[in-house]
Motif scaffolding. Structure first.
Motif, PDB file in Angstrom:
ATOM      1  N   ARG A 155     -38.666 -18.588 -10.843  1.00 57.88           N
ATOM      2  CA  ARG A 155     -38.920 -20.117 -10.339  1.00 57.88           C
ATOM      3  C   ARG A 155     -37.743 -20.751 -11.068  1.00 57.88           C
ATOM      4  O   ARG A 155     -37.421 -20.452 -12.332  1.00 57.88           O
ATOM      5  CB  ARG A 155     -40.210 -20.530 -10.531  1.00 57.88           C
ATOM      6  CG  ARG A 155     -41.037 -19.702  -9.875  1.00 57.88           C
ATOM      7  CD  ARG A 155     -42.538 -20.383 -10.130  1.00 57.88           C
ATOM      8  NE  ARG A 155     -42.819 -21.806  -9.726  1.00 57.88           N
ATOM      9  CZ  ARG A 155     -43.831 -22.734 -10.283  1.00 57.88           C
ATOM     10  NH1 ARG A 155     -44.771 -21.946 -10.825  1.00 57.88           N
ATOM     11  NH2 ARG A 155     -43.935 -23.984  -9.776  1.00 57.88           N
ATOM     12  N   GLY A 156     -37.228 -21.773 -10.494  1.00 61.59           N
ATOM     13  CA  GLY A 156     -36.252 -22.755 -11.001  1.00 61.59           C
ATOM     14  C   GLY A 156     -35.022 -22.965 -10.158  1.00 61.59           C
ATOM     15  O   GLY A 156     -35.043 -22.483  -9.105  1.00 61.59           O
ATOM     16  N   GLY A 157     -34.186 -23.575 -10.817  1.00 64.34           N
ATOM     17  CA  GLY A 157     -32.827 -24.096 -10.144  1.00 64.34           C
ATOM     18  C   GLY A 157     -31.824 -22.957  -9.921  1.00 64.34           C
ATOM     19  O   GLY A 157     -32.038 -21.947 -10.344  1.00 64.34           O
ATOM     20  N   ARG A 158     -31.065 -22.912  -8.761  1.00 68.79           N
ATOM     21  CA  ARG A 158     -29.921 -22.134  -8.609  1.00 68.79           C
ATOM     22  C   ARG A 158     -28.757 -22.589  -9.367  1.00 68.79           C
ATOM     23  O   ARG A 158     -28.699 -23.814  -9.706  1.00 68.79           O
ATOM     24  CB  ARG A 158     -29.805 -21.976  -6.933  1.00 68.79           C
ATOM     25  CG  ARG A 158     -30.969 -21.512  -6.407  1.00 68.79           C
ATOM     26  CD  ARG A 158     -31.368 -20.107  -6.321  1.00 68.79           C
ATOM     27  NE  ARG A 158     -32.611 -19.810  -5.906  1.00 68.79           N
ATOM     28  CZ  ARG A 158     -32.692 -19.170  -4.385  1.00 68.79           C
ATOM     29  NH1 ARG A 158     -31.286 -18.947  -3.926  1.00 68.79           N
ATOM     30  NH2 ARG A 158     -33.371 -18.598  -3.869  1.00 68.79           N
ATOM     31  N   GLY A 159     -27.741 -21.612  -9.544  1.00 69.91           N
ATOM     32  CA  GLY A 159     -26.817 -21.752 -10.360  1.00 69.91           C
ATOM     33  C   GLY A 159     -26.800 -21.188 -11.505  1.00 69.91           C
ATOM     34  O   GLY A 159     -27.858 -21.092 -12.188  1.00 69.91           O
ATOM     35  N   PHE A 160     -25.639 -21.174 -12.097  1.00 67.24           N
ATOM     36  CA  PHE A 160     -25.452 -20.864 -13.440  1.00 67.24           C
ATOM     37  C   PHE A 160     -25.782 -21.387 -14.482  1.00 67.24           C
ATOM     38  O   PHE A 160     -26.733 -21.017 -15.686  1.00 67.24           O
ATOM     39  CB  PHE A 160     -23.990 -20.600 -13.725  1.00 67.24           C
ATOM     40  CG  PHE A 160     -23.641 -19.897 -15.120  1.00 67.24           C
ATOM     41  CD1 PHE A 160     -23.791 -18.448 -15.328  1.00 67.24           C
ATOM     42  CD2 PHE A 160     -22.843 -20.621 -16.380  1.00 67.24           C
ATOM     43  CE1 PHE A 160     -23.362 -17.862 -16.691  1.00 67.24           C
ATOM     44  CE2 PHE A 160     -22.624 -20.066 -17.258  1.00 67.24           C
ATOM     45  CZ  PHE A 160     -22.861 -18.977 -17.617  1.00 67.24           C
ATOM     46  N   ARG A 161     -26.016 -22.827 -14.533  1.00 65.24           N
ATOM     47  CA  ARG A 161     -26.395 -23.426 -15.672  1.00 65.24           C
ATOM     48  C   ARG A 161     -27.822 -24.185 -15.588  1.00 65.24           C
ATOM     49  O   ARG A 161     -28.324 -24.914 -16.149  1.00 65.24           O
ATOM     50  CB  ARG A 161     -25.445 -24.731 -16.047  1.00 65.24           C
ATOM     51  CG  ARG A 161     -23.933 -24.306 -16.450  1.00 65.24           C
ATOM     52  CD  ARG A 161     -23.204 -25.395 -16.856  1.00 65.24           C
ATOM     53  NE  ARG A 161     -22.057 -24.990 -17.391  1.00 65.24           N
ATOM     54  CZ  ARG A 161     -21.713 -24.389 -18.543  1.00 65.24           C
ATOM     55  NH1 ARG A 161     -22.684 -24.019 -19.306  1.00 65.24           N
ATOM     56  NH2 ARG A 161     -20.514 -23.743 -18.780  1.00 65.24           N
ATOM     57  N   GLN A 162     -28.458 -23.798 -14.460  1.00 67.11           N
ATOM     58  CA  GLN A 162     -29.820 -24.241 -14.276  1.00 67.11           C
ATOM     59  C   GLN A 162     -30.844 -23.288 -14.540  1.00 67.11           C
ATOM     60  O   GLN A 162     -30.726 -22.066 -14.572  1.00 67.11           O
ATOM     61  CB  GLN A 162     -30.159 -24.317 -12.374  1.00 67.11           C
ATOM     62  CG  GLN A 162     -29.060 -25.595 -12.052  1.00 67.11           C
ATOM     63  CD  GLN A 162     -29.446 -26.530 -12.388  1.00 67.11           C
ATOM     64  OE1 GLN A 162     -30.769 -27.231 -12.626  1.00 67.11           O
ATOM     65  NE2 GLN A 162     -28.635 -27.686 -12.806  1.00 67.11           N
ATOM     66  N   PRO A 163     -31.773 -23.776 -15.469  1.00 70.29           N
ATOM     67  CA  PRO A 163     -32.839 -22.814 -16.127  1.00 70.29           C
ATOM     68  C   PRO A 163     -33.551 -22.086 -15.010  1.00 70.29           C
ATOM     69  O   PRO A 163     -34.157 -22.761 -14.080  1.00 70.29           O
ATOM     70  CB  PRO A 163     -33.399 -23.707 -17.133  1.00 70.29           C
ATOM     71  CG  PRO A 163     -33.333 -25.069 -16.582  1.00 70.29           C
ATOM     72  CD  PRO A 163     -32.036 -25.116 -15.737  1.00 70.29           C
ATOM     73  N   GLN A 164     -33.971 -20.967 -15.190  1.00 69.54           N
ATOM     74  CA  GLN A 164     -35.246 -20.370 -14.543  1.00 69.54           C
ATOM     75  C   GLN A 164     -36.292 -20.007 -15.263  1.00 69.54           C
ATOM     76  O   GLN A 164     -36.107 -19.574 -16.634  1.00 69.54           O
ATOM     77  CB  GLN A 164     -34.552 -19.200 -13.678  1.00 69.54           C
ATOM     78  CG  GLN A 164     -33.742 -19.259 -12.667  1.00 69.54           C
ATOM     79  CD  GLN A 164     -33.312 -18.031 -11.802  1.00 69.54           C
ATOM     80  OE1 GLN A 164     -33.594 -17.041 -12.228  1.00 69.54           O
ATOM     81  NE2 GLN A 164     -33.313 -18.456 -10.531  1.00 69.54           N
ATOM     82  N   GLN A 165     -37.366 -19.985 -14.897  1.00 74.10           N
ATOM     83  CA  GLN A 165     -38.722 -19.513 -15.471  1.00 74.10           C
ATOM     84  C   GLN A 165     -39.062 -18.145 -14.770  1.00 74.10           C
ATOM     85  O   GLN A 165     -38.994 -17.995 -13.484  1.00 74.10           O
ATOM     86  CB  GLN A 165     -39.807 -20.537 -15.263  1.00 74.10           C
ATOM     87  CG  GLN A 165     -39.460 -21.825 -15.962  1.00 74.10           C
ATOM     88  CD  GLN A 165     -38.956 -22.818 -14.632  1.00 74.10           C
ATOM     89  OE1 GLN A 165     -39.383 -22.820 -13.633  1.00 74.10           O
ATOM     90  NE2 GLN A 165     -37.696 -23.633 -15.414  1.00 74.10           N
ATOM     91  N   HIS A 166     -39.399 -17.202 -15.652  1.00 71.17           N
ATOM     92  CA  HIS A 166     -39.955 -16.037 -15.301  1.00 71.17           C
ATOM     93  C   HIS A 166     -41.354 -15.700 -15.555  1.00 71.17           C
ATOM     94  O   HIS A 166     -41.858 -15.964 -16.664  1.00 71.17           O
ATOM     95  CB  HIS A 166     -39.009 -14.809 -15.989  1.00 71.17           C
ATOM     96  CG  HIS A 166     -37.584 -14.875 -15.453  1.00 71.17           C
ATOM     97  ND1 HIS A 166     -37.062 -14.651 -14.418  1.00 71.17           N
ATOM     98  CD2 HIS A 166     -36.555 -15.370 -16.455  1.00 71.17           C
ATOM     99  CE1 HIS A 166     -35.762 -14.954 -14.584  1.00 71.17           C
ATOM    100  NE2 HIS A 166     -35.354 -15.336 -15.739  1.00 71.17           N
ATOM    101  N   TYR A 167     -42.039 -15.267 -14.330  1.00 63.59           N
ATOM    102  CA  TYR A 167     -43.474 -15.036 -14.636  1.00 63.59           C
ATOM    103  C   TYR A 167     -44.000 -13.597 -14.284  1.00 63.59           C
ATOM    104  O   TYR A 167     -43.225 -13.241 -13.528  1.00 63.59           O
ATOM    105  CB  TYR A 167     -44.304 -16.111 -13.633  1.00 63.59           C
ATOM    106  CG  TYR A 167     -43.971 -17.695 -14.358  1.00 63.59           C
ATOM    107  CD1 TYR A 167     -44.851 -18.172 -15.374  1.00 63.59           C
ATOM    108  CD2 TYR A 167     -43.241 -18.272 -13.634  1.00 63.59           C
ATOM    109  CE1 TYR A 167     -44.841 -19.397 -15.649  1.00 63.59           C
ATOM    110  CE2 TYR A 167     -43.013 -19.590 -14.092  1.00 63.59           C
ATOM    111  CZ  TYR A 167     -43.824 -20.388 -15.095  1.00 63.59           C
ATOM    112  OH  TYR A 167     -43.660 -21.518 -15.411  1.00 63.59           O
ATOM    113  N   ALA A 168     -45.209 -13.304 -14.494  1.00 59.39           N
ATOM    114  CA  ALA A 168     -45.564 -11.940 -14.275  1.00 59.39           C
ATOM    115  C   ALA A 168     -46.818 -12.490 -13.257  1.00 59.39           C
ATOM    116  O   ALA A 168     -47.639 -13.472 -13.554  1.00 59.39           O
ATOM    117  CB  ALA A 168     -46.020 -11.191 -15.124  1.00 59.39           C
ATOM    118  N   LEU A 169     -47.031 -12.004 -11.975  1.00 61.25           N
ATOM    119  CA  LEU A 169     -48.147 -12.006 -11.218  1.00 61.25           C
ATOM    120  C   LEU A 169     -49.075 -10.735 -11.325  1.00 61.25           C
ATOM    121  O   LEU A 169     -48.567  -9.799 -11.348  1.00 61.25           O
ATOM    122  CB  LEU A 169     -47.722 -12.344  -9.764  1.00 61.25           C
ATOM    123  CG  LEU A 169     -46.862 -13.455  -9.277  1.00 61.25           C
ATOM    124  CD1 LEU A 169     -46.562 -13.551  -7.810  1.00 61.25           C
ATOM    125  CD2 LEU A 169     -47.357 -14.793  -9.905  1.00 61.25           C
TER     126      LEU A 169
END
Length: 478
Positions: free
Chosen positions: A388-402
């Motif tokens: 989840r999170g923003g798109r683009g090189f400098r946008q942070p993303q969060q990774h989760y396990a479902l």
């Protein structure tokens, strides 16, 4: 192995009172004596198969609702509470726990709340050197914990909101076409609210200007997230009265908890609107809970699909009982619900042997596991990583396990179980709830000693675990 005896006195009494019947009238309709009914209602005798059938035939109720495990959540929470060393010397039996939760659920909730406050205060006092001079108000139950427990103990199902959302979905045609134009068209026609894209790519997800009647969305949101945010705006306008009523009836201690719950209820309505109850449940059965196919059919994300499956708890129309959780990389469970006997730990991390943690090692695919808990219950467990999170090189993303799963007795409803040997006992991995309350004494993956149990330290011998665990109450060897 003998079948478990079924004590459902409180449910039978509630059913009788709902039908405005005296014990004599109710017993006559069931074909039993008044004394037997009185013993059933007071959990002095279990319910026989004949009485169960009579309840189903005479009162048109689903047997699964009577004999189901919705009380398991409260039993599990109370059991975990009583494992605290604060209660050393008292280890209740499962039957004792069931009697309390069935006959006095309010008392069980009060004890759990008191223990939670005790833990917070203990943790605060343990770090007093670092927090000297700060207020001890932080030791109270957090608003998020209050709201989490509210959804947990209502079975993750809000009937009034769910049926309102389902009716609206049928009215505007959700499920018949791409939900994006359907939702935005309804929002503009009925509420005069236009949907526009933000001009900048920052951390904005959505913004609503009530005066301009304008909903602004991040232009880089994936389609399922965009659909959800429009549905959320509809929830705030269409379901506000029901949301306020449900939140007010929850009896939260603080304004913060009340407002957080309102957000959760708006989210609940949005998910129920995008994935209408009966249509979604029928599709899940048709594709045998193939998560990718369900996501594609409804234009939803995998997380939205998994979460919705966990809410299919409508009385008389329940879906397959599943457990669902979302876990971050640190092992924190940020979402959780279980309609199965598997209950998640309220404190501490989840079992390291659970395949939920393996999802981060296999991004892009669904990992399967057959698992067995210390009580002998067996499960089909699925896990997958989502981002989840923003798109683009400098946008942070969060990774989760479902994590999603069911008891093995329901595994035939899942396509993922087709080529698995469900009858082979050696195929099941031994897992627990969390190390602090796990009964397995020889687990090489144990992270911390159990709260209850005596440690035996052997200086002249080193095993995989650097100590042995003697059950609480066992006398030390001389």
């Amino acid at each position: 192995m003998a079948a478990n005896k079924l004590y459902i006195g409180r449910k039978v009494r509630d059913l009788r009172q709902a039908n405005r019947a005296t014990q004599a009238q109710f017993a006559e309709r069931l074909g039993i004596s008044v004394s037997y009914l009185n013993q059933i209602e007071n959990n002095q005798r279990p319910v026989s198969a004949g009485v169960l059938v009579a309840l189903a035939e005479k009162f048109r109720i689903d047997l699964a609702e009577l004999s189901g495990g919705e009380g398991d959540r409260l039993v599990s929470a109370l059991s975990e509470t009583l494992t605290d060393t604060l209660f050393d010397g008292y280890t209740p039996s499962l039957q004792e726990l069931k009697l309390v939760t069935q006959n006095a659920p309010g008392f069980a909730h009060a004890l759990i709340a008191a223990h939670r406050a005790y833990r917070h205060n203990s943790e605060q006092l343990a770090s007093i050197n670092d927090t000297l001079g700060r207020s001890l108000a932080a030791a109270e139950t957090t608003p998020y914990e209050e709201v989490r427990d509210f959804f947990h103990f209502v079975d993750n199902y809000i009937g009034d909101l769910d049926m309102l959302a389902e009716a609206l979905a049928a009215e505007i045609g959700i499920g018949d076409a791409d939900p994006g134009p359907v939702l935005s068209g309804y929002l503009e026609r009925h509420y005069g609210v236009r949907v526009a894209r933000a001009t900048q790519n920052d951390d904005l997800v959505r913004a609503y200007d009530p005066e301009a009647r304008l909903l602004t969305l991040n232009p880089y949101l994936p389609a399922p997230t965009r659909h959800f945010q429009i549905a959320l705006q509809i929830a705030q306008l269409h379901a506000e009265a029901v949301v306020d009523s449900v939140a007010a009836g929850a009896g939260f201690r603080t304004t913060e908890a009340y407002e957080i719950c309102r957000i959760g209820l708006h989210n609940y309505f949005a998910g129920a609107l995008l994935l209408p109850y009966r249509r979604f449940m029928a599709a899940a059965r048709e594709v045998r809970h193939d998560l990718d196919l369900l996501a594609a059919r409804f234009g939803a994300s995998l997380e939205q699909v998994c979460h919705r499956l966990s809410t299919l708890q409508r009385p008389g129309q329940k879906g397959v009982p599943i457990f669902f959780a979302r876990i971050d990389r640190a092992g924190n469970i940020t979402k959780r619900h279980s309609a199965t006997r598997l209950q998640f730990a309220r404190f501490g991390a989840a079992c390291p042997l659970w395949n939920a943690h393996q999802a981060f090692e296999s991004p892009g695919r669904i990992t399967r596991q057959l698992a067995e808990t210390p009580d002998g219950a067996r499960y089909l467990c699925l896990s997958m990583q989502v981002s989840r999170g923003g798109r683009g090189f400098r946008q942070p993303q969060q990774h989760y396990a479902l994590a999603l799963g069911c008891e093995v007795s329901y595994a035939e409803n899942f396509i993922y179980a087709d080529d698995m040997d469900l009858t082979n006992a050696s195929a099941y991995d031994p897992i627990g709830i969390s190390c602090r309350i796990c009964e397995r004494t020889q687990c090489a993956s144990r992270a911390v000693p159990p709260l209850k149990g005596r440690l035996v330290i052997e200086h002249n011998m080193r095993r995989t675990i650097p100590y042995s665990i003697r059950p609480a109450g066992d006398a030390p060897q001389s």
